[in-house]
Design a protein around this motif. Structure first.
Motif, PDB file in Angstrom:
ATOM      1  N   TRP A 255      13.781 -12.300   9.690  1.00 46.21           N
ATOM      2  CA  TRP A 255      14.874 -11.533   9.077  1.00 46.21           C
ATOM      3  C   TRP A 255      16.207 -12.179   9.437  1.00 46.21           C
ATOM      4  N   GLY A 256      17.017 -12.452   8.410  1.00 39.76           N
ATOM      5  CA  GLY A 256      18.274 -13.147   8.635  1.00 39.76           C
ATOM      6  C   GLY A 256      19.395 -12.262   9.132  1.00 39.76           C
ATOM      7  N   ASP A 257      19.439 -11.007   8.661  1.00 38.72           N
ATOM      8  CA  ASP A 257      20.536 -10.129   9.069  1.00 38.72           C
ATOM      9  C   ASP A 257      20.074  -9.202  10.183  1.00 38.72           C
ATOM     10  N   HIS A 258      20.962  -8.308  10.595  1.00 37.73           N
ATOM     11  CA  HIS A 258      20.657  -7.374  11.671  1.00 37.73           C
ATOM     12  C   HIS A 258      20.339  -5.986  11.110  1.00 37.73           C
ATOM     13  N   GLY A 259      19.591  -5.946  10.017  1.00 39.58           N
ATOM     14  CA  GLY A 259      19.222  -4.684   9.395  1.00 39.58           C
ATOM     15  C   GLY A 259      18.104  -3.978  10.148  1.00 39.58           C
ATOM     16  N   GLU A 260      17.617  -2.894   9.548  1.00 36.88           N
ATOM     17  CA  GLU A 260      16.594  -2.083  10.205  1.00 36.88           C
ATOM     18  C   GLU A 260      15.296  -2.853  10.405  1.00 36.88           C
ATOM     19  N   ASN A 261      14.913  -3.694   9.441  1.00 30.96           N
ATOM     20  CA  ASN A 261      13.686  -4.483   9.596  1.00 30.96           C
ATOM     21  C   ASN A 261      13.796  -5.418  10.790  1.00 30.96           C
TER      22      ASN A 261
END
Length: 325
Positions: free
Chosen positions: A221-227
């Motif tokens: 996962w590239g961003d700091h999202g929930e996943n």
């Protein structure tokens, strides 16, 4: 009337070297003096200070280069002997990698499986380790990178999640003061800030490993999202559980425990009162299993708090995440 002399200090690995030069002295002459004092040749010297010229040439005077009276300069650089030691360590690592590849090729292929455990170990790992040679003690940095790349808990999660990283290297504090870690192109390279700001040593091992887990999660996962948060939390939990299982009875043939639990984990179950005696508050009726569970829960709580700091110091979700080494 001659110009007044310029006095300044160059510090290399914590040792200050007071210097006094004429204003028209060239940088080349300064480099020669520093080589005599530190053993670092001019080609490997790097001076850190606010320069007047962006890239002053060796023939520029020290005044033109921005060196003035009372200036404090930090110097980075390794001696040829240290570079030789680093090369020897790299050669040894390459030799080990070659032996592992040769052994893997000799393993017979099982009819019911197309992937052997040896080939999985070769695929899901850090394929190359590289400290920054212009920083102090590159051989020590390589030892630290080797240690964390061979960490049993890290190897466990990499094989479980099929993580492969092309290059594991370091970030220079003065070049990336705001970053603790960076994952380039989802596993092409992972860069960790392993050194202290003053270059006088290395950061705590468990903290470096925590940053590494964060950057490994960016392989998916590239961003700091929930996943991402879910995977990062899972990796840290799996590391803690792996080490807990190791502490509970895994031994080698000599009967010795394979893994020594870090004191930081045990310290999580202690409660200290400001101004009090500092003695740990632990129930006498608490079972060994309950105490272990408290250690794990306290550890996970600490990791969650640290994750907030990591997200603020991670360059992976920003523009620099797509840069090439």
């Amino acid at each position: 009337m001659s110009s007044p002399l310029i006095s300044f200090t160059v510090t290399h690995r914590g040792t200050p070297y007071p210097l006094t030069l004429r204003p028209d002295s060239t940088l080349a002459s300064l480099y020669v003096q520093l080589e005599g004092l530190t053993g670092v040749p001019p080609s490997l010297q790097k001076l850190l200070y606010k320069a007047r010229l962006r890239n002053p040439g060796d023939d520029a005077s020290i005044v033109e280069a921005g060196i003035k009276d009372g200036l404090k300069v930090q110097m980075l650089g390794s001696t040829p002997q240290e570079i030789g030691g680093l090369q020897a360590a790299e050669n040894e690592q390459q030799r080990i990698n070659r032996i592992m590849r040769e052994r893997a090729m000799k393993v017979p292929v099982k009819v019911r499986s197309t992937v052997t455990s040896s080939s999985a170990t070769l695929n899901y790992r850090f394929h190359s380790l590289e400290p920054l040679p212009h920083l102090p003690k590159p051989s020590s940095a390589l030892e630290l990178l080797t240690r964390i790349s061979n960490d049993p808990a890290i190897c466990h999660v990499m094989q479980k999640h099929k993580f492969s990283v092309g290059l594991l290297t370091e970030l220079a504090p003065h070049e990336n003061p705001e970053l603790l870690g960076l994952n380039v192109n989802r596993g092409q390279a992972i860069k960790l800030r392993i050194r202290t700001d003053a270059y006088d040593g290395f950061r705590p091992y468990l903290w470096i490993r925590k940053v590494l887990c964060h950057e490994l999660a960016h392989n998916e996962w590239g961003d700091h999202g929930e996943n991402f948060k879910e995977l990062d939390s899972r990796l840290n939990k799996e590391v803690a559980e792996f080490e807990r299982a190791a502490r509970e009875g895994t031994h080698d043939l000599g009967g010795r425990e394979v893994y020594e639990p870090p004191e930081e984990l045990e310290a999580e179950v202690y409660t200290h009162v400001l101004g009090g005696s500092g003695e740990p508050s632990i129930s006498l009726n608490e079972s060994r299993e309950d105490r272990r569970q408290r250690v794990l829960e306290a550890t996970m709580n600490r990791l969650r708090k640290e994750e907030e700091q990591l997200e603020q110091s991670c360059g992976t979700a920003g523009p620099s995440a797509t840069e090439t080494s």
